[in-house]
Write an enzyme that holds these catalytic residues in place. Structure first.
Site: not given
Ligand code: RB5
Length: 143
Positions: A65, A98
């Site tokens: 967006c 991670h």
């Protein structure tokens, strides 16, 4: 298979990412939007997030967006979705390494097409490191 979607603020970058992925031989399912006309980012975030969460092949999503924030926040309302706002290749690699992100959200008004390509490449080429990172992911969901 990569699921993609955007609002109008991310449309041009989403279109570029689609062509980029197709040119690499990667299958893409595009949930829209399909023009620069104003739309609501949650409508597209929910379509992509549902597709990723129901997919049995560990497919991932890319959503865009204007700022990346609205579409990212919306996607993260879905159980099992870890959507990461990524504005450079280091962040998108870390999102996989991670956080085992299954969606990345890009700020379409703040990255160039080349930056978007690098962000996507870096995410797709990274691997989840597991171990202590899996322990942390296990603590994320609170329902
Ligand atoms: C649309 O103008 C804009 O608000 C949207 O693309 C996004 O930035 C929202 O977080």
């Amino acid at each position: 298979m990569i699921f993609i979607g955007s609002d109008h603020g991310g449309f041009l970058i989403k279109e570029h990412i689609k062509s980029f992925l197709l040119s690499k031989g990667i299958e893409v399912k595009d949930f829209g939007t399909n023009s620069l006309s104003s739309v609501d980012y949650p409508d597209f975030a929910h379509l992509v997030a549902e597709a990723v969460s129901k997919d049995s092949n560990n497919s991932v999503g890319i959503i865009v967006c204007g700022s990346g924030n609205g579409i990212n926040i919306s996607a993260n309302k879905h159980h099992g979705i870890r959507s990461a706002l990524c504005w450079n290749p280091e962040i998108s690699a870390l999102a996989k390494q991670h956080n085992n992100a299954n969606i990345i959200a890009l700020p379409g008004r703040y990255v160039t097409v080349l930056e978007a390509e690098n962000i996507v490449n870096s995410f797709l080429n990274a691997n989840f490191e597991g171990g202590r990172h899996q322990n942390r992911i296990n603590k994320i969901e609170n329902e």
